[in-house]
Design a protein around this motif. Structure first.
Motif, PDB file in Angstrom:
ATOM      1  N   PHE A 208      44.505  46.478  40.516  1.00 36.41           N
ATOM      2  CA  PHE A 208      45.328  46.053  39.386  1.00 36.41           C
ATOM      3  C   PHE A 208      46.445  45.108  39.812  1.00 36.41           C
ATOM      4  N   ASP A 209      47.286  45.578  40.721  1.00 39.73           N
ATOM      5  CA  ASP A 209      48.563  44.903  40.981  1.00 39.73           C
ATOM      6  C   ASP A 209      48.452  43.429  41.364  1.00 39.73           C
ATOM      7  N   MET A 210      47.651  43.160  42.395  1.00 38.02           N
ATOM      8  CA  MET A 210      47.574  41.780  42.891  1.00 38.02           C
ATOM      9  C   MET A 210      47.022  40.848  41.812  1.00 38.02           C
ATOM     10  N   VAL A 211      45.946  41.272  41.148  1.00 39.13           N
ATOM     11  CA  VAL A 211      45.301  40.415  40.155  1.00 39.13           C
ATOM     12  C   VAL A 211      46.172  40.260  38.909  1.00 39.13           C
ATOM     13  N   ASN A 212      46.874  41.314  38.544  1.00 38.89           N
ATOM     14  CA  ASN A 212      47.746  41.227  37.368  1.00 38.89           C
ATOM     15  C   ASN A 212      48.765  40.115  37.545  1.00 38.89           C
ATOM     16  N   LEU A 213      49.294  39.966  38.734  1.00 37.85           N
ATOM     17  CA  LEU A 213      50.302  38.929  38.940  1.00 37.85           C
ATOM     18  C   LEU A 213      49.696  37.571  39.243  1.00 37.85           C
ATOM     19  N   LEU A 214      48.508  37.564  39.828  1.00 37.31           N
ATOM     20  CA  LEU A 214      47.925  36.293  40.229  1.00 37.31           C
ATOM     21  C   LEU A 214      47.308  35.572  39.031  1.00 37.31           C
ATOM     22  N   THR A 215      46.437  36.235  38.299  1.00 44.16           N
ATOM     23  CA  THR A 215      45.747  35.557  37.198  1.00 44.16           C
ATOM     24  C   THR A 215      45.918  36.288  35.869  1.00 44.16           C
ATOM     25  N   ASN A 216      46.335  37.542  35.916  1.00 52.17           N
ATOM     26  CA  ASN A 216      46.429  38.394  34.730  1.00 52.17           C
ATOM     27  C   ASN A 216      45.129  38.364  33.921  1.00 52.17           C
ATOM     28  N   GLY A 217      43.997  38.291  34.615  1.00 54.49           N
ATOM     29  CA  GLY A 217      42.714  38.344  33.918  1.00 54.49           C
ATOM     30  C   GLY A 217      42.168  36.987  33.516  1.00 54.49           C
ATOM     31  N   GLY A 218      43.015  35.961  33.501  1.00 54.79           N
ATOM     32  CA  GLY A 218      42.587  34.657  33.020  1.00 54.79           C
ATOM     33  C   GLY A 218      41.950  33.809  34.088  1.00 54.79           C
ATOM     34  N   PRO A 219      41.573  32.584  33.793  1.00 53.29           N
ATOM     35  CA  PRO A 219      41.524  32.002  32.445  1.00 53.29           C
ATOM     36  C   PRO A 219      40.381  32.595  31.619  1.00 53.29           C
TER      37      PRO A 219
END
Lengths: 317, 320
Positions: B257-268
């Motif tokens: 969760f943590d790293m991806v939430n800040l890096l791309t937040n699921g996008g584009p």
């Protein structure tokens, strides 16, 4: 490092293959350090230098990032700034040169202190409860021992976001949302699985005969635990404490969902250090650098025990 | 003084009169009491903060509860939430994104980590120092790492594009790691590989160091080639350790969760929307508490089930 002496006692790798191995490993290490080094460097750039194209390798170092990290500033007209009495400090002067004045302290320091309080608080509790439980699991016939140990381990398989919903509801009922106490209890619970497993491994290695000898000498079980086992386990306890501290220090998911102000720790705060016209990268880099320093120091101190710590003691060297 | 002597003699008399079995039983009882007292706080806290919330999650997963509309009538919806999760294309797409993420990160980390471990095991001068340097990324906060990689990935000012332009000979502003639909999944894979390859390396290194030297000596006597030694000794004997690393990384990346939430937040779009990110959106942005609770349970069961199947395989490899 078991078998360190027997391994390769006869079959030595050739000097040539060693040199190639060394070169490749050093290359990997250097490349993997680039992002970190870049962040540290960026912390000492001015905001314009930090977003220069192409990226600036040579620049005149500045502490502006660190000043911006610890202060909030307001933009003023040059006339207003000239009307002010001379700046009292180098950092006020630095800020004024960008047509700004310091408005007050930023929230970085309180967030850093929160990280320390929550980190040390939860570590203390996890070690206190964890050492006791680990001793009991190591020495006594606890009913359903294996099941309980597996259950303790499995609490780490749940995605933090999943338990965050009911914990959020529960904390709202109890008035624990956004409190340091709430976060300390939460991180203690999450760390307990690691603490129990790791400490059990360390205590298992202390011969039972030591306590038995102490008890024959007239010590009670508790005295033997206190005066014989604890000193023997102190290195393991210290290492476990640092692992717990690192976890609480680095944790983000619970922190971002359950805290908003009062008890917010540093990881959810750093990304929101905003300067004029978007992200203030030198300040973010400065904040990250200060945040990472303790971890890098601990990594160096713990290098021999890292394997145990990250695998719950499941793998030993 | 007198009293102490008297009480001592009383204790002695009692001790002399007490049969040995009772002494033993008293000791055993006190041990059991200590065991209880020692284990209880841990179990209590885990029950309060892990099990109670888990049971609550299960309960909520059968309702239409929404945290932001707490006064709305609570309705039991049976397994409706589970049915709609298992038929929701968005959920399936996020599971696929997660599966691809887990597959590629583990594949790359395992190969790279194992090779590094083999190299470090050559024990060249200074290998301890370089090992420690390599281990640093995995100790950092994933959130802070995600945040500073967004900086490195900036198309105009970021170091990553600039470095890539040297290697590939393309202008740095011609591609966006985070913004591009086809590159975004790789942007999170790269960061995860950077961060966690050291982890796999460390476990593999422990595996390699656990292989007794005499096996190689015997192979040397038989004049087995280095290549043959690697395939017949090193790899099989290190395999349980490699599998353990895969297990731990698999569990961690499945719930990433943590790293991806800040890096791309699921996008584009939803190209990097891992299961945990979807879960956060449903629970804390759309506030569909009941629905997201059901999703949480599905995820937990999936992780738990896969991990258990895998551990069985691991044990079989160990026994060979």
């Amino acid at each position: 490092m078991s078998g360190g002496i027997t391994a390769y006692s006869v079959v030595e790798p050739s000097a040539w293959s060693r040199r190639v191995a060394a070169a490749l490993v050093v290359l990997y290490a250097l490349v993997s350090m680039v992002p970190l080094v870049w962040i540290v460097i960026t912390g000492f750039k001015t905001p314009p230098d930090s977003i220069a194209y192409p990226p600036k390798l040579v620049f005149s170092p500045s502490l502006e990032g660190y000043v911006n990290l610890f202060t909030t500033r307001s933009r003023q007209t040059p006339e207003y700034i000239h009307s002010l009495p001379p700046a009292q400090s180098w950092y006020e002067e630095l800020v004024r040169s960008r047509n700004m004045v310091i408005a007050g302290p930023s929230k970085y320091l309180p967030r850093y202190i929160n990280s320390l309080v929550i980190g040390f608080g939860s570590t203390f509790l996890a070690i206190l409860f964890g050492t006791a439980a680990a001793y009991a699991f190591s020495r006594f016939k606890v009913p359903l021992k294996d099941d309980l140990l597996f259950f303790i381990l499995s609490t780490r398989m749940m995605p933090p976001i999943a338990v965050a919903i009911p914990i959020y509801l529960m904390y709202r009922e109890l008035g624990l949302t956004d409190t340091k106490l709430g976060m300390i209890l939460l991180y203690t619970a999450v760390n307990l699985s690691l603490a129990v497993w790791l400490l059990k491994g360390f205590i298992d290695e202390i011969p039972r005969e030591y306590e038995e000898a102490a008890m024959i000498d007239g010590y009670t079980r508790l005295q033997a635990f206190w005066k014989v086992v604890l000193p023997q386990a102190s290195t393991g306890i210290a290492a476990t404490a640092i692992f717990c501290l690192i976890f609480a220090w680095n944790e983000y998911a619970f922190a971002v969902l359950l805290t908003s102000g009062e008890a917010q720790t540093t990881p959810p705060f750093i990304p929101f250090i905003i300067g004029e016209g978007g992200q203030d990268w030198p300040a973010v880099a400065a904040g990250s650098t200060l945040f990472l320093i303790p971890i890098v120091v601990f990594t160096v101190l713990l290098r021999k025990l890292l394997l145990r710590g990250i695998t719950f003691g499941a793998v030993r060297r | 003084m007198h009293e102490a002597a008297a009480s001592a003699s009383v204790a002695e008399r009692v001790a002399a009169a007490t049969p040995e079995t009772i002494v033993r039983r008293v000791r055993g009882l006190s041990d059991r009491a200590i065991a209880w007292v020692f284990v209880l706080p841990t179990m209590a806290l885990l029950l309060a903060i892990n099990i109670f919330p888990l049971i609550w999650t299960i309960r909520l997963s059968f309702t239409n509860y929404r945290v932001n509309r707490a006064n709305a009538p609570l309705r039991w919806v049976g397994i409706d939430n589970y049915v709609s999760i298992l038929t929701d294309p968005d959920i399936w797409s996020s599971m696929q994104v997660t599966a691809r993420f887990v597959f590629w990160t583990i594949a790359i980390e395992t190969i790279l980590g194992f090779l590094l471990a083999v190299l470090i095991d050559r024990k060249f001068r200074g290998h301890g120092f370089w090992t420690t340097v390599i281990l640093i990324p995995m100790m950092l906060s994933p959130a802070v790492v995600g945040n500073f990689w967004t900086f490195l990935y900036q198309p105009q000012i970021g170091l990553f594009n600039y470095a890539a332009s040297f290697i590939a000979g393309i202008p740095p502003s011609s591609f966006q790691m985070i913004g591009d639909v086809s590159l975004a999944p790789w942007s999170i894979v790269i960061v995860d590989v950077w961060m966690w390859t050291p982890y796999v390396m460390l476990i593999c290194l422990a595996g390699l160091r656990s292989i007794p030297g005499y096996i190689y000596e015997a192979a040397e006597v038989d004049r087995a080639s280095a290549w043959r030694q690697f395939w017949s000794i090193t790899l099989p004997l290190a395999l349980p350790f490699i599998m353990l690393a895969v297990l731990f990384r698999g569990i961690e990346n499945f719930k990433m969760f943590d790293m991806v939430n800040l890096l791309t937040n699921g996008g584009p779009g939803s190209t990097t929307e891992l299961a945990s990110i979807t879960l956060k959106r449903e629970a804390f942005e759309k506030w569909r508490t009941g629905y997201s609770s059901a999703f949480a349970i599905v995820l937990f069961v999936a992780i738990f089930g896969l991990a258990n199947i895998y551990v069985k395989a691991l044990n079989q490899v160990k026994q060979r």
